[in-house]
Scaffold this active site. Structure first.
Site, PDB file in Angstrom:
ATOM      1  N   HIS A  12       0.965  -1.144  -0.082  1.00  0.00           N
ATOM      2  CA  HIS A  12       0.236  -0.140  -0.025  1.00  0.00           C
ATOM      3  C   HIS A  12       1.109   1.060  -0.146  1.00  0.00           C
ATOM      4  CE1 HIS A  12       0.669  -0.625   4.405  1.00  0.00           C
ATOM      5  NE2 HIS A  12       1.001  -0.052   4.406  1.00  0.00           N
ATOM      6  N   HIS A  59      -1.743   5.169   9.476  1.00  0.00           N
ATOM      7  CA  HIS A  59      -0.708   5.125  10.007  1.00  0.00           C
ATOM      8  C   HIS A  59      -0.800   6.485  10.778  1.00  0.00           C
ATOM      9  CE1 HIS A  59      -0.368   2.547   6.197  1.00  0.00           C
ATOM     10  NE2 HIS A  59       0.697   2.767   6.965  1.00  0.00           N
ATOM     11  N   HIS A 193      10.051  -3.918   5.219  1.00  0.00           N
ATOM     12  CA  HIS A 193      10.604  -2.592   5.267  1.00  0.00           C
ATOM     13  C   HIS A 193      10.545  -1.750   6.633  1.00  0.00           C
ATOM     14  CE1 HIS A 193       5.677  -1.493   6.055  1.00  0.00           C
ATOM     15  NE2 HIS A 193       6.200  -0.759   4.796  1.00  0.00           N
ATOM     16  N   GLU A 240       3.597  -5.338   9.732  1.00  0.00           N
ATOM     17  CA  GLU A 240       2.460  -4.965   8.237  1.00  0.00           C
ATOM     18  C   GLU A 240       2.865  -6.188   7.785  1.00  0.00           C
ATOM     19  OE1 GLU A 240       2.222  -0.144   7.595  1.00  0.00           O
ATOM     20  OE2 GLU A 240       2.582  -1.648   5.571  1.00  0.00           O
TER      21      GLU A 240
END
Ligand code: DHB
Ligand code: FE
Length: 284
Positions: A12, A59, A193, A240
């Site tokens: 995303h 977020h 990440h 995530e």
């Protein structure tokens, strides 16, 4: 009984939304990444789902660190986006759904998941970028969306095994809904990440590929990790993966799944970007 067609896991990354807004899909940096999406779009076009249940993480747009529900679910007719500072253009609102949503809420409470119910909530890139990837040009208005936000930003976070069980409970709720809707589940984010700190830019390709292998038929090998181990192996934002596990959990009681599509690109922005489509028996 509502019918689960399958699950889609996708990155995303906000830069994807910016690239689509600017028409950069065919440029060298982006071409291979975007070339992976048409088979999944074609599957959606053929299967015609009525409802998408989307596991994503907020977020900081709706839930900042000062108030972070572990699990939150939307029960609204409409969800607006807002500028979160990533430079994504203003986009049309996301169509909501309330009947199945409230059914899921009641089922979850009955099965000991004490979620936060949101009759109003803004949705961020974790939800809108995948929708735009599936229906380019922001043509996602026809599909009714049930946003399900999982805390992935502030420790303590729900464990991978708990996210999986949460997804499983939602899958059971869908199957017990007295309707004939076709439902697709999505898990957004990942894969490895880390956006800041000493390991900023960290990506672990072997681990990402391992996750994509195992999520198909051996998800229990992934749910045994702790969030600490996920951070170690996949970077601070690699947790995530939990959204992918919730998506996979929703399909747990559907029997064997067929992997219809997989791709992985590295790096897109700071991230190992994965795409995977798992279909149930009814949608191959
Ligand atoms: C990036 C990745 C994310 O998952 C996110 O939420 C924001 C940014 C990135 O790689 O740039
Ligand atoms: Fe993210």
């Amino acid at each position: 009984m509502a019918n689960l067609l399958g699950g889609i896991a996708t990155s995303h990354i906000p830069a994807i939304g910016v690239a689509m807004d600017k028409g950069l899909e065919e440029t060298p940096y982006w071409k291979d990444f975007f070339d992976a999406y048409p088979p999944v779009r074609d599957w959606l076009y053929t299967q015609e789902p009525d409802i998408a249940i989307i596991f994503y993480n907020d977020h900081g747009l709706e839930f900042f660190h000062d108030r972070k529900p572990t699990f939150a679910i939307g029960a609204s007719e409409l969800y607006e986006n807002a500028d979160e500072g990533w430079g994504i253009a203003e986009i049309p609102p996301v169509t909501g759904e309330t009947e199945l949503s409230w059914h899921i809420v009641n089922h979850l409470i009955e099965h000991d998941f004490d979620i936060t119910v949101c009759q109003e909530m803004k949705v961020d890139h974790g939800l809108t970028v995948p929708l735009t990837l599936m229906w380019p040009g922001h043509k996602y208005g026809h599909i009714k969306v049930i946003p399900v936000a999982i805390n992935c930003e502030r420790h303590p976070m729900p464990k991978p095994s708990r996210c999986y069980a949460f997804g499983q409970a939602i899958g059971d709720a869908v199957r017990s809904f007295a309707g004939d809707q076709k439902v697709v589940v999505m898990g957004t984010g990942g894969l490895s990440h880390q956006l800041d700190g000493q390991r900023a830019g960290y990506i672990n390709k072997p681990f990402d590929l391992y996750c994509m292998d195992k999520i198909v038929n051996e998800p229990e090998l992934l749910t045994q990790f702790s969030n600490y181990e996920l951070v170690e192996k996949a970077g601070a934002q690699g947790v995530e993966l939990n959204m992918w596990l919730a998506m996979r959990g929703a399909l747990e009681n559907e029997g064997a799944l067929k992997e219809l599509h997989r791709s992985y690109h590295l790096p897109i922005s700071n991230t190992g970007a994965g795409l995977q489509l798992l279909a149930t028996d009814s949608a191959r």
